[in-house]
Design a protein around this motif. Structure first.
Motif, mmCIF file in Angstrom:
data_model
loop_
_atom_site.group_PDB
_atom_site.id
_atom_site.type_symbol
_atom_site.label_atom_id
_atom_site.label_comp_id
_atom_site.label_asym_id
_atom_site.label_seq_id
_atom_site.Cartn_x
_atom_site.Cartn_y
_atom_site.Cartn_z
ATOM 1 N N PRO A 1 122.073 14.797 -2.639
ATOM 2 C CA PRO A 1 122.912 15.957 -2.987
ATOM 3 C C PRO A 1 123.254 16.040 -4.475
ATOM 4 C CG PRO A 1 123.721 14.900 -0.993
ATOM 5 C CD PRO A 1 122.680 13.988 -1.563
ATOM 6 N N ASP A 2 123.461 14.907 -5.103
ATOM 7 C CA ASP A 2 123.820 14.940 -6.529
ATOM 8 C C ASP A 2 122.648 15.444 -7.367
ATOM 9 O OD1 ASP A 2 126.346 14.015 -6.011
ATOM 10 O OD2 ASP A 2 125.810 11.903 -6.295
ATOM 11 N N ARG B 1 127.525 23.921 4.966
ATOM 12 C CA ARG B 1 128.657 23.236 4.340
ATOM 13 C C ARG B 1 128.372 22.914 2.878
ATOM 14 N NH1 ARG B 1 130.480 19.084 9.245
ATOM 15 N NH2 ARG B 1 131.796 20.608 10.358
ATOM 16 N N PHE B 2 127.156 22.454 2.599
ATOM 17 C CA PHE B 2 126.810 22.169 1.201
ATOM 18 C C PHE B 2 126.845 23.460 0.384
ATOM 19 C CE2 PHE B 2 123.809 21.844 -2.302
ATOM 20 C CZ PHE B 2 124.188 20.641 -2.897
ATOM 21 N N ALA B 3 126.270 24.530 0.940
ATOM 22 C CA ALA B 3 126.221 25.803 0.224
ATOM 23 C C ALA B 3 127.603 26.412 0.045
ATOM 24 C CB ALA B 3 125.309 26.787 0.958
ATOM 25 N N VAL C 1 128.685 24.939 -6.264
ATOM 26 C CA VAL C 1 127.282 25.370 -6.168
ATOM 27 C C VAL C 1 127.091 26.631 -5.325
ATOM 28 C CG1 VAL C 1 126.355 23.048 -6.493
ATOM 29 C CG2 VAL C 1 126.860 23.861 -4.168
ATOM 30 N N ARG C 2 128.167 27.175 -4.774
ATOM 31 C CA ARG C 2 127.978 28.281 -3.835
ATOM 32 C C ARG C 2 127.419 29.542 -4.491
ATOM 33 N NH1 ARG C 2 134.422 29.223 -2.521
ATOM 34 N NH2 ARG C 2 135.017 30.113 -4.555
ATOM 35 N N ARG D 1 124.871 29.283 -6.433
ATOM 36 C CA ARG D 1 123.472 28.939 -6.701
ATOM 37 C C ARG D 1 122.662 28.653 -5.426
ATOM 38 N NH1 ARG D 1 123.443 31.065 -10.915
ATOM 39 N NH2 ARG D 1 123.542 30.118 -12.992
ATOM 40 N N ILE D 2 123.321 28.455 -4.316
ATOM 41 C CA ILE D 2 122.600 28.190 -3.069
ATOM 42 C C ILE D 2 123.334 28.897 -1.934
ATOM 43 C CG2 ILE D 2 123.776 25.951 -2.797
ATOM 44 C CD1 ILE D 2 121.246 24.986 -1.292
ATOM 45 N N VAL D 3 122.624 29.713 -1.167
ATOM 46 C CA VAL D 3 123.265 30.499 -0.111
ATOM 47 C C VAL D 3 122.441 30.399 1.168
ATOM 48 C CG1 VAL D 3 124.270 32.131 -1.759
ATOM 49 C CG2 VAL D 3 122.054 32.646 -0.736
ATOM 50 N N PHE D 4 123.152 30.403 2.282
ATOM 51 C CA PHE D 4 122.512 30.512 3.599
ATOM 52 C C PHE D 4 122.853 31.883 4.158
ATOM 53 C CE2 PHE D 4 122.304 30.358 8.169
ATOM 54 C CZ PHE D 4 121.125 29.666 8.407
#
Length: 879
Positions: A536-537, A574-576, A581-582, A584-587
């Motif tokens: 993740p990092d 959850r990560f997104a 970072v939300r 830069r990364i979306v579901f």
């Protein structure tokens, strides 16, 4: 209060607008932009509100608006032109009619699939199998290939996906009213709806009055969709003739337990053939000469055709089997046994045995067709793919690598033949450009590269196209994706209970100028949705790089029963959702065709990281390539055969490792390195004009080299030339002269199988120099015992070529030996000369195989006789 029943009330169009209904009822509109423009002109605001669904549009448009349009000369002229264009499209000769103008081509090919992805407005698909089936029909329409599609109409489709507040997948099954879809009901000439009926044994359907058993039937009506020139028949069990459980047979795609799935597949296969017979009888449509089974779900169609031939034409089961096999094509899409429908054998016995209508097809013969009676097979199950292969004379996988995997998986069906001899070929999938390529790209292509989409030629000319124009178009498509992703993201967070204040950040989510990677698929574990999160990092560092930022758009559905897949989605959601970072990364939930189109058009890179070789083909990357995207993928499926080092990036695969965790770790590290050091560097390396010249060179190369390969028109031409036309010729040879071919072949096979245990290679010798040289020939002599067969019943072949360290032949060539004078005791002599065309380690062996002009190839019967052991070979004269 909720309504107890839902239905659609269709509008009555003014007479001048009647042609609108004609346009709506032909699904060509789903890939014909001029027709879509016409629908948009009916009411632009409403068109957007109904999500571009023309049936809903006409159902909700105000009568006042229709009245105005009926007097609008410009609109009426446009309507007339569009309707005439459709009629010309439906009737004018196309590729198939021109290609077979002087040949007797198949008059009709029946294509069976459990799901079809035609348009998001007709939600009858779950993933790649259905999308491929939809592209198959649409391309058949464009090429004029006379296909007749068969499937089921699911009253709740697959499912609509949303997310819970903690990111867990939620499923909803909105009801579907066929009257609100672009469908018509198949009716008899007197207007009565056609009913297709399947008999079921009494122990399945319940007990009658007075405690006795009674037979019940499964009934279905037949809806017709018009996919351009292609009729599509969809069977629907939601009719009053059925009890509630029978009505629910077609409730959901891939829903229910074993009995439910079995009934769906019986209805698709058996009922589908009966629907075809009714449709052809009523409309005069030509009867199919070829039946194409798209995966094993429709395999029971072969049983119905056997039953027809036994009951109506007086053939025996074996004769009917040969006639059925000759005209049947089976396509497998699954590279793993777990992906194949397998039913308990006693369940098959219950549904097909006893007092049901299939008495012409004995249950023991049915069970034998689906038996895994080969090494490592499970004797307790009935395998639908195995039955499909035994009922088809021609079998193919959907990429070259998948063909290899399938030959390994199913090699046991062909006895003692080497894996390379297993008669499973491959036709690599393709995609329908009109559906998946952005309109701007299609128009640009039509202007700069005229006719390449239709002819498949001239793609190299893309190298001369203006790079600034390509870059401008890519920016336009990326911006469109970003704006729609924000809208979807906002809706999703609202559904999860977030307030407006909590989602204000969505306005800045994603950036139209940032390198955009797309990942969208179904979510079984082998597709590895979360491989990108292995570290993740490191992923955060890639996303937030101040000089070369990356953004990732993700979508996908897990099967409702797949808890593991749902956990993967929850992990990525959850990560997104992390604040840093939300943006830069979306579901994006509820992955469907409409979202898929936006993603393959708008993403700069399409990422795919399955466990090799578990991706049969995968076509999303093909769609991205046609839109000017590059691929970043494990070399699996289609990418394995068409990656050339310049059309994207191949993620190194560690598929030889025994440890899954270690494999994921290594492949994730390789993925990160490619993004950091190659993908992003190439994207952000700009010249003085702000253009990424190396990136654009790769885009041009991708389009030039992959364009002609990834089109479904190439795929369908391959099916026609390599499978459909030969299958039709084989079918005709079987049915001619009152099925003389089928009767002869069945009798011949019976005689060969009876005698085969006595067929033996008695002696083999070669006559040549001790150290032969390249260019010489090796004389091989063989004596065989045929066990009472005639020499014309067999072929005696020598296999020769390079050998490995274990003396196994590698990619051998074959030479059929000539029959010589008879030997003693009824044995036969054969001889031939093997060319020694290469130096190095060389070897040969011999085999005896059945030979008949109506066989599709040597391995068809799975019978082969080999020498007993190497010590049976000698040098010297034949004694």
């Amino acid at each position: 209060m909720k309504a107890i029943r839902r239905f659609t009330v269709r509008t009555v169009l003014p007479e001048p607008l009647k042609q609108l209904e004609e346009l709506v009822l032909n699904l060509r509109w789903s890939w014909h932009h001029e027709t879509l423009d016409l629908f948009r002109a009916v009411d632009p605001a409403l068109w957007k509100a109904v999500h571009h669904d023309p049936v809903r549009l006409l159902g909700e448009v105000a009568p006042e608006r229709l009245a105005r349009l009926a007097e609008d000369r410009r609109f009426l002229r446009r309507l007339q032109d569009t309707a005439e264009d459709l009629r010309e499209y439906l009737t004018a000769p196309r590729w198939y009619q021109k290609r077979f103008a002087s040949e007797d081509a198949p008059a009709c090919i029946a294509y069976f699939s459990p799901e079809y992805g035609i348009t998001a407005a007709l939600p009858q698909y779950s993933g790649g199998l259905g999308i491929l089936a939809g592209d198959h029909l649409k391309t058949a329409s464009d090429l004029g290939v006379p296909i007749l599609g068969v499937g089921l109409l699911y009253r709740h489709g697959y499912f609509s996906q949303s997310l819970s507040p903690d990111g867990w997948q939620l499923e909803r099954y909105p009801p579907i009213d066929p009257n609100g879809l672009p469908l018509t009901l198949l009716r008899e000439r007197d207007g009565t709806p056609v009913r297709v009926t399947i008999g079921l044994p009494p122990e399945v359907t319940g007990r009658g009055h007075g405690g006795g058993t009674q037979r019940s039937d499964l009934h279905a009506q037949v809806w017709i969709a018009r996919v351009g020139r292609v009729p599509q028949l969809l069977l629907d069990s939601d009719v009053e003739d059925n009890d509630q459980s029978a009505q629910d047979v077609t409730d959901r795609l891939y829903g229910g337990g074993g009995d439910h799935r079995l009934l769906q597949e019986m209805l698709l296969g058996i009922g589908g053939v009966r629907a075809i017979r009714a449709y052809c009888r009523i409309t005069g449509h030509p009867e199919p000469e070829v039946f194409h089974t798209n995966e094993g779900h429709a395999g029971f169609l072969g049983l119905e055709r056997i039953r027809e031939l036994v009951s109506e034409d007086g053939l025996t089961f074996d004769e009917a089997l040969e006639a059925t096999r000759a005209g049947t094509v089976f396509t497998t899409h699954t590279p793993v046994p777990a992906g194949i429908d397998r039913f308990p054998r006693d369940l098959i016995s219950r549904y097909f045995g006893g007092a049901n209508e299939e008495e012409q097809v004995p249950v023991d013969r049915i069970l034998a067709l689906g038996a895994e009676d080969y090494p490592d097979g499970d004797r307790t199950v009935f395998n639908m793919a195995v039955m499909g292969m035994r009922l088809a004379q021609r079998v193919n996988g959907v990429s070259e690598l998948h063909g290899e995997v399938s030959r390994e998986m199913f090699g046991g069906l062909w006895g003692g033949f080497d894996t390379s001899d297993v008669p499973i070929g491959s036709i690599t999938n393709g995609v329908h450009a009109g559906t998946w390529v952005a309109r701007e790209v299609l128009e640009f292509t039509a202007r700069e590269l005229p006719s390449v989409m239709e002819s498949g030629r001239g793609w190299e000319d893309v190298r001369n196209v203006s790079e600034p124009e390509i870059w401008r178009m890519r920016g336009l498509l990326r911006r469109r994706l970003v704006l729609d992703a924000r809208r979807r993201l906002r809706e999703s967070w609202r559904q999860r209970g977030a307030s407006e204040a909590e989602i204000s950040w969505v306005d800045d989510a994603l950036d139209p100028d940032v390198l955009t990677i797309g990942f969208a698929r179904r979510v079984p574990s082998y597709k590895r949705l979360t491989l990108m999160m292995a570290d993740p990092d490191r992923l955060r560092a890639i996303l937030l790089d101040p000089d070369r930022p990356v953004q990732i758009v993700i979508a996908g559905k897990a099967h409702p029963a797949d808890e593991g897949g749902k956990r993967l989605i929850q992990d990525i959601v959850r990560f997104a959702g992390s604040e840093d970072v939300r943006h830069r990364i979306v579901f994006l939930p509820d992955y469907d065709m409409a979202l898929g189109q936006l993603m393959v058009q708008g993403c700069d890179v399409w990422m795919n990281n399955p466990l090799r070789p578990l991706e049969a083909c995968g076509t999303s990357g093909m769609k991205a390539a046609l839109n000017g995207g590059l691929n970043l993928s494990i070399r699996d499926g289609w990418w394995d055969e068409w990656y050339d080092g310049q059309n994207g990036w191949a993620i190194p695969s560690a598929d030889g490792l025994a440890s899954p965790d270690r494999r994921d770790e290594l492949e994730a590290a390789a993925l990160y390195e490619l993004i950091e050091d190659h993908v992003s560097v190439t994207f952000y390396d700009r010249d003085s004009a702000g253009l990424p010249r190396r990136w654009l060179e790769m885009v041009k190369h991708t389009i030039a080299t992959l364009g002609p390969k990834v089109l479904a028109s190439r795929m369908l031409r391959d099916y026609v030339e390599d499978l459909y036309a030969p299958a039709a010729a084989a079918e005709r040879s079987m049915v001619a002269d009152k099925f003389a071919g089928a009767r002869d072949l069945a009798a011949w096979k019976r005689r060969v199988r009876t005698a085969w245990p006595r067929v033996a290679v008695d002696h083999v010798e070669s006559n040549g120099e001790e150290s032969p040289q390249v260019g010489t020939r090796l004389t091989v002599r063989v004596v065989v015992g045929l066990g009472g067969l005639d020499p014309e019943d067999v072929a005696v072949e020598v296999a020769y070529g390079r050998v490995d360290d274990t003396d196994a032949l590698v990619g051998p060539s074959y030479l059929e030996l000539d029959e010589g004078a008879p030997a003693e005791d009824g044995r036969y002599r054969y001889t031939g000369e093997v060319p020694l065309a290469r130096s190095g380690a060389f070897g040969y062996s011999v085999r005896v195989v059945p030979s008949h002009p109506l066989l599709s190839g040597r391995p068809e019967m799975g019978l082969v006789a080999l020498p007993p052991a190497p010590h049976g070979m000698t040098n010297g004269d034949l004694r």
